[in-house]
Scaffold this active site. Structure first.
Site, PDB file in Angstrom:
ATOM      1  N   ASP A   1      -1.742  -0.421   6.021  1.00 16.86           N
ATOM      2  CA  ASP A   1      -1.965   0.228   7.315  1.00 16.86           C
ATOM      3  C   ASP A   1      -3.433   0.334   7.703  1.00 16.86           C
ATOM      4  O   ASP A   1      -3.731   0.801   8.800  1.00 16.86           O
ATOM      5  CB  ASP A   1      -1.378   1.646   7.283  1.00 16.86           C
TER       6      ASP A   1
ATOM      7  N   ASP B   1      -0.267   5.237   0.714  1.00 12.61           N
ATOM      8  CA  ASP B   1      -0.611   6.231   1.731  1.00 12.61           C
ATOM      9  C   ASP B   1      -0.667   5.586   3.108  1.00 12.61           C
ATOM     10  O   ASP B   1      -1.464   4.679   3.353  1.00 12.61           O
ATOM     11  CB  ASP B   1      -1.969   6.873   1.421  1.00 12.61           C
TER      12      ASP B   1
ATOM     13  N   ASP C   1       0.863  -1.164   0.000  1.00 12.07           N
ATOM     14  CA  ASP C   1       0.000   0.000   0.000  1.00 12.07           C
ATOM     15  C   ASP C   1       0.914   1.232   0.000  1.00 12.07           C
ATOM     16  O   ASP C   1       2.107   1.142   0.329  1.00 12.07           O
ATOM     17  CB  ASP C   1      -0.886  -0.015   1.247  1.00 12.07           C
TER      18      ASP C   1
END
Length: 325
Positions: A210, A14, A12
């Site tokens: 996240d 961001d 991922d």
């Protein structure tokens, strides 16, 4: 985690690799180390605001090497969903950036910005320029029966200044105005991860992210192991309370932990810590605080008990550092 036999790592962006214009410490070195081990790298992002080439340029500014073929965005996923459901040349009202409109055009469809009788679908992706007028056009088209595809429904977007409104917040406004549920193209749907893994020729990829409701849920929906990092949206408290569809297989502070053996990061019992079940989970022992979190999550997920107390000053200090005291 090369000892676990993963043949690709799907990152991922961001909250995992960077916060807006700031790279997360250790990210460039870790990605380079993964490549040096001969493991394929892919970047899988729910942010639909940038074309793959622009994502590559941003990564390079932050010190990471990448090619456009390694980037998979929710804009591409949204365009793919539209291409499967609409006839060639169909009009699609775009709420988002020009790069999203370009993906729609590349799928053989006609991007437009105004609602009209010929509009067959609405596609919505994040753009800092999305405004009320854009939502108004989309509202009219959706109410008239147009297919509505949301590139993603992330409520927030991690930035160097903190969490900002994400595409999901704008989707929520349209959902309220239309009483319609969109088709979601990006994470937590498995399409992005499946496409990324296929492009890497990977049989056993590892996802690193996240966010529980997108990265972790999407990886699990695709049947993949996933490392949850604490550099973005997920916190120890949200992890302990995670629902079954959002429970990662591994936990770490950040992605630099990829250099460690996989078993050290796996959710489960850890040396030095004991978690006793009851109406309240009682923690005792000493050691690494993230080992405590790994052990605590395993018991909380199995028992359904999420209230925690410490026995002893050392355990109490560890819970405090985790924000669980």
């Amino acid at each position: 985690m090369s000892d676990a036999g993963y043949d690709a790592v799907l990152f991922d962006l961001d909250g995992t690799v960077y916060h807006g214009t700031q790279v997360i410490p250790g990210a460039p070195e870790t990605v380079t180390a993964v490549r040096d081990q001969g493991t394929a790298v892919r970047f899988v992002t729910n942010n639909a605001s940038k074309a793959p080439a622009d994502v590559v340029a941003h990564l390079k500014q932050l010190g990471l090497s990448a090619d456009a073929e390694e980037v998979h965005t929710s804009a591409q996923a949204g365009a793919a969903v539209l291409g499967e459901r609409l006839p060639e040349g169909a009009e699609v009202l775009v709420v988002g950036t020009e790069s999203l409109a370009d993906e729609v055009a590349a799928a053989g469809l006609k991007p437009v910005r105004k609602a009209g009788e010929a509009v067959a679908a609405v596609v919505q992706g994040h753009s800092p320029d999305n405004a009320w007028a854009d939502l108004a056009e989309a509202c009219l088209a959706i109410r008239a029966g147009a297919l509505w595809v949301a590139c993603n429904v992330d409520a927030t977007l991690p930035s160097e200044r903190g969490l900002l409104p994400g595409n999901g917040s704008m989707v929520a406004a349209l959902r309220t105005a239309t009483e319609v549920e969109p088709v979601v193209a990006g994470k937590p749907q498995p399409l992005l991860f499946e496409t990324a893994a296929r492009s890497a020729g990977a049989d056993r990829p590892l996802v690193v992210g996240d966010r529980l409701d997108t990265d972790i849920a999407g990886a699990l929906a695709a049947g993949l192991d996933v490392l949850c990092v604490l550099t973005g949206v997920a916190t120890p408290a949200t992890l302990v309370r995670a629902i079954p569809q959002e429970r990662p297989t591994h936990l770490s502070a950040d992605l630099t932990a990829l250099s460690r053996p996989a078993d050290e990061l796996r959710v489960g019992p850890r040396p030095g810590w004991q978690v006793d079940e009851g109406d309240v989970l009682t923690v005792r022992g000493e050691g690494d605080r993230l080992d405590l979190l790994r052990a605590l999550c395993a018991v909380a997920w199995r028992s359904g008990v999420t209230t925690v107390r410490a026995e002893g000053d050392t355990a109490g200090a560890a819970l405090t550092r985790l924000g669980l005291a």
